[in-house]
Design a protein around this motif. Structure first.
Motif, PDB file in Angstrom:
ATOM      1  N   PHE A  30       0.831  -1.206   0.000  1.00  0.00           N
ATOM      2  CA  PHE A  30       0.000   0.000   0.000  1.00  0.00           C
ATOM      3  C   PHE A  30       0.863   1.253   0.000  1.00  0.00           C
ATOM      4  CE2 PHE A  30      -2.767   3.255   1.132  1.00  0.00           C
ATOM      5  CZ  PHE A  30      -2.339   3.860   2.292  1.00  0.00           C
ATOM      6  N   ALA A  88      -2.959  12.668   3.842  1.00  0.00           N
ATOM      7  CA  ALA A  88      -4.031  12.190   4.719  1.00  0.00           C
ATOM      8  C   ALA A  88      -4.251  10.687   4.529  1.00  0.00           C
ATOM      9  CB  ALA A  88      -5.324  12.947   4.431  1.00  0.00           C
ATOM     10  N   ILE A  89      -4.182  10.220   3.274  1.00  0.00           N
ATOM     11  CA  ILE A  89      -4.412   8.805   3.008  1.00  0.00           C
ATOM     12  C   ILE A  89      -3.305   7.954   3.618  1.00  0.00           C
ATOM     13  CG2 ILE A  89      -4.467   7.107   1.155  1.00  0.00           C
ATOM     14  CD1 ILE A  89      -6.033   9.022  -0.486  1.00  0.00           C
ATOM     15  N   ASP A  91      -1.311   8.746   6.023  1.00  0.00           N
ATOM     16  CA  ASP A  91      -1.361   8.846   7.473  1.00  0.00           C
ATOM     17  C   ASP A  91      -2.414   7.904   8.040  1.00  0.00           C
ATOM     18  OD1 ASP A  91      -1.591  11.615   9.803  1.00  0.00           O
ATOM     19  OD2 ASP A  91      -0.277   9.874   9.723  1.00  0.00           O
ATOM     20  N   ALA A  92      -3.581   7.845   7.365  1.00  0.00           N
ATOM     21  CA  ALA A  92      -4.626   6.929   7.811  1.00  0.00           C
ATOM     22  C   ALA A  92      -4.164   5.485   7.705  1.00  0.00           C
ATOM     23  CB  ALA A  92      -5.892   7.140   6.984  1.00  0.00           C
ATOM     24  N   GLY A  93      -3.454   5.148   6.621  1.00  0.00           N
ATOM     25  CA  GLY A  93      -2.974   3.782   6.476  1.00  0.00           C
ATOM     26  C   GLY A  93      -1.945   3.424   7.519  1.00  0.00           C
ATOM     27  N   TYR A  94      -1.068   4.371   7.871  1.00  0.00           N
ATOM     28  CA  TYR A  94      -0.029   4.106   8.854  1.00  0.00           C
ATOM     29  C   TYR A  94      -0.617   3.969  10.242  1.00  0.00           C
ATOM     30  CZ  TYR A  94       4.193   4.737  11.614  1.00  0.00           C
ATOM     31  OH  TYR A  94       5.201   4.583  12.511  1.00  0.00           O
ATOM     32  N   GLU A  95      -1.587   4.843  10.586  1.00  0.00           N
ATOM     33  CA  GLU A  95      -2.164   4.788  11.922  1.00  0.00           C
ATOM     34  C   GLU A  95      -3.006   3.541  12.095  1.00  0.00           C
ATOM     35  OE1 GLU A  95      -2.416   7.229  14.472  1.00  0.00           O
ATOM     36  OE2 GLU A  95      -0.997   8.624  13.587  1.00  0.00           O
ATOM     37  N   ALA A  96      -3.644   3.096  11.024  1.00  0.00           N
ATOM     38  CA  ALA A  96      -4.451   1.883  11.113  1.00  0.00           C
ATOM     39  C   ALA A  96      -3.615   0.639  10.879  1.00  0.00           C
ATOM     40  CB  ALA A  96      -5.595   1.934  10.102  1.00  0.00           C
ATOM     41  N   ARG A  97      -2.302   0.797  10.775  1.00  0.00           N
ATOM     42  CA  ARG A  97      -1.353  -0.311  10.663  1.00  0.00           C
ATOM     43  C   ARG A  97      -1.661  -1.199   9.462  1.00  0.00           C
ATOM     44  NH1 ARG A  97      -1.155  -3.809  14.888  1.00  0.00           N
ATOM     45  NH2 ARG A  97      -2.964  -3.036  15.995  1.00  0.00           N
ATOM     46  N   PRO A  99      -0.753  -3.545   6.458  1.00  0.00           N
ATOM     47  CA  PRO A  99       0.340  -4.530   6.465  1.00  0.00           C
ATOM     48  C   PRO A  99       1.452  -4.166   5.506  1.00  0.00           C
ATOM     49  CG  PRO A  99      -1.581  -5.402   5.370  1.00  0.00           C
ATOM     50  CD  PRO A  99      -2.011  -4.122   5.992  1.00  0.00           C
ATOM     51  N   TYR A 100       2.685  -4.431   5.946  1.00  0.00           N
ATOM     52  CA  TYR A 100       3.851  -4.205   5.104  1.00  0.00           C
ATOM     53  C   TYR A 100       4.057  -5.409   4.206  1.00  0.00           C
ATOM     54  CZ  TYR A 100       5.176  -0.433   8.236  1.00  0.00           C
ATOM     55  OH  TYR A 100       5.188   0.704   8.969  1.00  0.00           O
TER      56      TYR A 100
END
Lengths: 125, 105
Positions: A30, A88-89, A91-97, A99-100
């Motif tokens: 992502f 913003a997108i 940041d939302a993906g990082y805060e909601a963890r 997957p790498y």
């Protein structure tokens, strides 16, 4: 002459948008896809709209200059808002963890880790 | 020159449909929000292109400006909603080192 510049802008915008789409489809993660989408999307939109402004200013009159100014306003807005939306997108993906993606380990083969006592493997297989 | 604009519009539409693949089959929800943002940005370009082809740019440029604003606000709203209210489905393979707190405005 103006036609050449219009064609260059439009082709540049299409090329960058092709890179954006290929990145959206082919990247494994992502976070990589946000890189492709955020950067390529902003610049390709600005180039395409710039080409369309120059095409519309072909017949030079007062009304067409006003429309060109409004189109330039869209370019300014996209220049400011698209990176903000990208941030913003992600940041939302990082805060909601989200997957790498982990690079899969290369498969173990006899050629890379030979037995010290046995003879070297034959060229076939 | 009009044929060139029609060709640019067709190629733009085809590439937007390729991005639709990510919007439909993205593994996570945030992938779909990202693809929707990309499609929305290119829709504004397509609207102005159609306006030039029909000869009424002054009407279509207002529509395109409004749609750019709507796309931006919708992207931020959707990503904020995902950040606050959706739990991740899959276990992340390598979680970030320090999880941030929710005390941000």
């Amino acid at each position: 002459m103006l036609d050449l510049i219009v064609v260059l802008f439009l082709f540049g915008g299409l090329l960058l948008f092709t890179g954006t789409t290929v990145g959206l489809l082919r990247f494994p993660d992502f976070y990589c896809r946000v890189h492709a989408a955020g950067k390529g999307d902003t610049l390709s939109t600005m180039l395409l709209l710039g080409g369309l402004i120059l095409y519309h200013l072909h017949d030079f009159s007062g009304a067409s200059v006003l429309v060109g100014l409004k189109l330039f306003l869209i370019i300014l807005f996209v220049f400011v808002s698209s990176p903000v939306a990208t941030h913003a997108i992600i940041d939302a993906g990082y805060e909601a963890r989200a997957p790498y993606w982990v690079k899969p380990a290369p498969p173990e083969s006899e050629a890379t880790s030979p037995d010290p006592g046995s003879p070297p493997p034959s060229p076939e297989s | 020159m009009e044929a060139l604009l029609i060709g640019v519009g067709v190629i733009l539409l085809l590439l937007m449909m390729l991005a639709l693949y990510r919007a439909i089959g993205g593994p996570t929800i945030i992938d779909r929000i990202l693809a929707a943002n990309v499609i929305g940005t290119k829709t504004t370009v397509l609207i102005i292109l159609i306006g030039i082809l029909y000869g009424r740019v002054d009407m279509f440029v207002d529509i395109a400006l409004t749609y750019a604003l709507l796309n931006f606000v919708a992207s931020i709203a959707a990503s904020r909603f995902y950040q606050r209210h959706v739990q991740p489905v899959a276990e992340p393979s390598a979680p970030p080192e320090e999880p941030k707190e929710e005390s941000r405005a």
